[in-house]
Structures are given as structure tokens and as C-alpha cells.
Design a protein around this motif. Structure first.
Motif, PDB file in Angstrom:
ATOM      1  N   ILE A  64       0.838  -1.207   0.000  1.00 24.77           N
ATOM      2  CA  ILE A  64       0.000   0.000   0.000  1.00 24.77           C
ATOM      3  C   ILE A  64       0.868   1.250   0.000  1.00 24.77           C
ATOM      4  CG2 ILE A  64      -1.618   1.356   1.388  1.00 24.77           C
ATOM      5  CD1 ILE A  64      -2.904  -1.274   2.256  1.00 24.77           C
ATOM      6  N   ILE A  65       1.939   1.229   0.789  1.00 29.37           N
ATOM      7  CA  ILE A  65       2.851   2.378   0.830  1.00 29.37           C
ATOM      8  C   ILE A  65       3.514   2.590  -0.524  1.00 29.37           C
ATOM      9  CG2 ILE A  65       4.986   3.260   1.849  1.00 29.37           C
ATOM     10  CD1 ILE A  65       2.555   3.410   3.687  1.00 29.37           C
ATOM     11  N   ILE A  66       3.918   1.495  -1.165  1.00 32.23           N
ATOM     12  CA  ILE A  66       4.626   1.597  -2.448  1.00 32.23           C
ATOM     13  C   ILE A  66       3.698   2.010  -3.577  1.00 32.23           C
ATOM     14  CG2 ILE A  66       5.889   0.280  -4.204  1.00 32.23           C
ATOM     15  CD1 ILE A  66       6.984  -1.450  -1.914  1.00 32.23           C
ATOM     16  N   PHE A  67       2.506   1.420  -3.621  1.00 30.23           N
ATOM     17  CA  PHE A  67       1.613   1.657  -4.749  1.00 30.23           C
ATOM     18  C   PHE A  67       0.436   2.582  -4.420  1.00 30.23           C
ATOM     19  CE2 PHE A  67       3.675  -2.380  -5.753  1.00 30.23           C
ATOM     20  CZ  PHE A  67       4.062  -2.154  -7.069  1.00 30.23           C
ATOM     21  N   GLY A  68       0.439   3.152  -3.228  1.00 24.54           N
ATOM     22  CA  GLY A  68      -0.635   4.082  -2.863  1.00 24.54           C
ATOM     23  C   GLY A  68      -0.585   5.382  -3.649  1.00 24.54           C
ATOM     24  N   LYS A  69      -1.639   6.152  -3.570  1.00 28.76           N
ATOM     25  CA  LYS A  69      -1.747   7.382  -4.345  1.00 28.76           C
ATOM     26  C   LYS A  69      -0.713   8.432  -3.933  1.00 28.76           C
ATOM     27  CE  LYS A  69      -6.680   6.991  -5.424  1.00 28.76           C
ATOM     28  NZ  LYS A  69      -8.004   7.657  -5.337  1.00 28.76           N
ATOM     29  N   ASN A  70      -0.210   8.340  -2.723  1.00 26.95           N
ATOM     30  CA  ASN A  70       0.736   9.342  -2.247  1.00 26.95           C
ATOM     31  C   ASN A  70       2.202   8.977  -2.504  1.00 26.95           C
ATOM     32  OD1 ASN A  70      -1.361  10.943  -1.190  1.00 26.95           O
ATOM     33  ND2 ASN A  70      -1.391   9.734   0.704  1.00 26.95           N
ATOM     34  N   SER A  71       2.433   7.832  -3.158  1.00 27.69           N
ATOM     35  CA  SER A  71       3.805   7.414  -3.443  1.00 27.69           C
ATOM     36  C   SER A  71       4.149   7.728  -4.902  1.00 27.69           C
ATOM     37  CB  SER A  71       3.969   5.912  -3.204  1.00 27.69           C
ATOM     38  OG  SER A  71       3.327   5.182  -4.240  1.00 27.69           O
ATOM     39  N   PRO A  72       5.423   7.929  -5.213  1.00 27.65           N
ATOM     40  CA  PRO A  72       5.826   8.188  -6.603  1.00 27.65           C
ATOM     41  C   PRO A  72       5.420   7.056  -7.542  1.00 27.65           C
ATOM     42  CG  PRO A  72       7.609   8.736  -5.109  1.00 27.65           C
ATOM     43  CD  PRO A  72       6.560   8.051  -4.281  1.00 27.65           C
ATOM     44  N   VAL A  73       5.562   5.824  -7.068  1.00 26.04           N
ATOM     45  CA  VAL A  73       5.187   4.683  -7.907  1.00 26.04           C
ATOM     46  C   VAL A  73       3.686   4.679  -8.149  1.00 26.04           C
ATOM     47  CG1 VAL A  73       5.131   2.163  -8.075  1.00 26.04           C
ATOM     48  CG2 VAL A  73       7.138   3.308  -7.103  1.00 26.04           C
ATOM     49  N   GLY A  74       2.927   4.892  -7.082  1.00 25.59           N
ATOM     50  CA  GLY A  74       1.475   4.914  -7.224  1.00 25.59           C
ATOM     51  C   GLY A  74       1.002   6.030  -8.132  1.00 25.59           C
ATOM     52  N   GLU A  75       1.613   7.206  -8.007  1.00 22.49           N
ATOM     53  CA  GLU A  75       1.246   8.331  -8.864  1.00 22.49           C
ATOM     54  C   GLU A  75       1.579   8.047 -10.320  1.00 22.49           C
ATOM     55  OE1 GLU A  75       3.249  11.695  -7.283  1.00 22.49           O
ATOM     56  OE2 GLU A  75       1.866  11.970  -5.597  1.00 22.49           O
ATOM     57  N   ALA A  76       2.736   7.402 -10.544  1.00 23.71           N
ATOM     58  CA  ALA A  76       3.140   7.079 -11.913  1.00 23.71           C
ATOM     59  C   ALA A  76       2.182   6.072 -12.539  1.00 23.71           C
ATOM     60  CB  ALA A  76       4.569   6.524 -11.919  1.00 23.71           C
ATOM     61  N   VAL A  77       1.801   5.054 -11.760  1.00 24.32           N
ATOM     62  CA  VAL A  77       0.870   4.048 -12.268  1.00 24.32           C
ATOM     63  C   VAL A  77      -0.481   4.668 -12.569  1.00 24.32           C
ATOM     64  CG1 VAL A  77      -0.425   1.963 -11.660  1.00 24.32           C
ATOM     65  CG2 VAL A  77       2.013   2.118 -11.112  1.00 24.32           C
TER      66      VAL A  77
END
Length: 218
Positions: A64-77
Motif C-alpha cells: 500500500i505504501i509503495i503503490f498508494g496514491k501518495n507514493s511516486p510509484v502509485g502516482e506514476a501508475v
């Protein structure tokens, strides 16, 4: 809650894709770790095996931390796909792949280490590159270990629950797998439906594990 084939179908799909991911990443990682001098090998392999011992909720939290909306990865996805990966079948695949990876990596690595080094040495003398040796020598000679890794990883991915529940949820006809369907059935008092899913899960897992034991005997 009513009986549905959807959790069964999704569980097979999630496990299949997760196993492919674990196979590709696990094979590449094992090849690098076996053929090269990697700094911090002990630290890296400890990280690789953490999903085997960490609580599934910890794995789910980290995803959740990695792919959440507030993470760079989540935002990129989300920018690339137009939606968050969380609470989708993709999230279930990610969770299953993470927990299946250690089993795949260890099996493939064991297979690679069992290859006769005289054969590898002869191939090097003949000018074979590392990738040619991997494709033409190491992988064919390690096929039993690889098959074992595939079966164990598939079985583990098929039964993943904790991390999946956190990152993918338990949405009927969308992200509900067999483990989460069993959980919901028990929560709502539908023991009969839970038994259906339990029996399917036990039978399928038994068949896969039995095939490993038969392969070892031959």
C-alpha cells in the motif's frame, strides 16, 4: 452470500500471472546471484526471503505504501493507467507474486547450483556467453528444480490471503479470491459455501504437491 465460480477463476488467474512474474524475476535474480560476485549478497538474500516470515499484513502494508496514491510509484501508475492499482485484480497479482517469489528464487537457485561446473567451464572455453549458457545449459539441466519452484509458487500464490485482503480487498465479482471468499462466507455464517471453496483449495493444492513428490521419486 451466494456460491460463485468467480473466486475460483480469479484465484487461478492471479496465481498464474503471479507465478509467471515470480519465474521471470526469480530466474533472472538467481542467475545473477549465482554467476556474479554481488556485494551485500547476505543482505539481499535476507530481503528476498522476508516475505516467507513477515506477517501477510506487513506485506500488504508495504505494498500500500509503495503503490498508494501518495507514493511516486502509485502516482506514476495512476498517471499511466488512469486509476490506482489498489483494490483491483492487479493488486492481488502483486501480492501473490511477492509472497511466491522466495519459493521460486530458492528452487531455481538450488537448480542452478546443482549444474556440473565442468560443463559450465567447457562452455566458457568454447566462448559461450553467460546468457547462452543460461538458455542452453543451465535452464535445461535445472528443469526439475524450476518445475518444483513453479508448482510451489503457484500453490502459494493460489492460497494468498492476508496481503491480498489489504491491497485488493474482498469485492465480489471483482477482487474476491478463494481465500477471501472463505473469509466472507465464515463472517456471514455461510459454512456450506465456505466448505465448497475449502474443498476446491485442498484438492487442487494436494494435486500440485503430490505431483512434486511423484517427480522426485522418478
Amino acid at each position: 452470500m451466494e456460491w460463485s465460480w468467480f473466486p475460483v477463476q480469479l484465484s487461478f488467474f492471479v496465481a498464474f500471472i503471479a507465478t509467471i512474474l515470480a519465474l521471470l524475476i526469480g530466474t533472472l535474480t538467481a542467475h545473477i546471484m549465482v554467476t556474479r560476485k554481488v556485494k551485500g549478497r547476505a543482505v539481499l538474500e535476507t530481503i528476498f526471503f522476508l516475505p516467507l516470515v513477515l506477517p501477510p499484513t506487513v506485506i500488504g502494508f508495504l505494498l500500500i505504501i509503495i503503490f498508494g496514491k501518495n507514493s511516486p510509484v502509485g502516482e506514476a501508475v495512476e498517471w499511466f493507467t488512469g486509476r490506482s492499482v489498489l483494490f483491483t485484480a492487479t493488486a492481488a497479482i502483486l501480492a501473490a507474486a511477492v509472497v511466491a517469489f522466495p519459493l521460486m528464487y530458492q528452487s531455481v537457485k538450488t537448480g542452478f547450483l546443482s549444474v556440473d561446473q565442468n560443463i559450465i567451464g567447457a562452455a566458457k572455453v568454447d566462448g559461450a556467453t553467460n546468457w547462452k549458457m543460461l538458455l542452453l545449459i543451465t535452464l535445461p539441466l535445472s528443469y526439475r528444480a524450476i518445475i518444483t519452484g513453479v508448482i510451489l509458487s503457484f500453490t502459494r500464490a493460489f492460497g494468498e490471503f492476508g496481503a491480498t485482503l489489504m491491497v485488493a480487498g474482498n469485492i465480489p465479482e471483482k477482487t474476491q479470491t478463494i481465500p477471501t471468499a472463505i473469509y466472507l462466507a465464515m463472517e456471514t455464517g455461510n459454512t456450506k459455501i465456505a466448505w465448497y471453496y475449502v474443498i476446491i483449495s485442498i484438492l487442487f493444492s494436494f494435486i500440485l504437491l503430490f505431483s512434486i513428490n511423484r517427480m522426485k521419486e522418478n
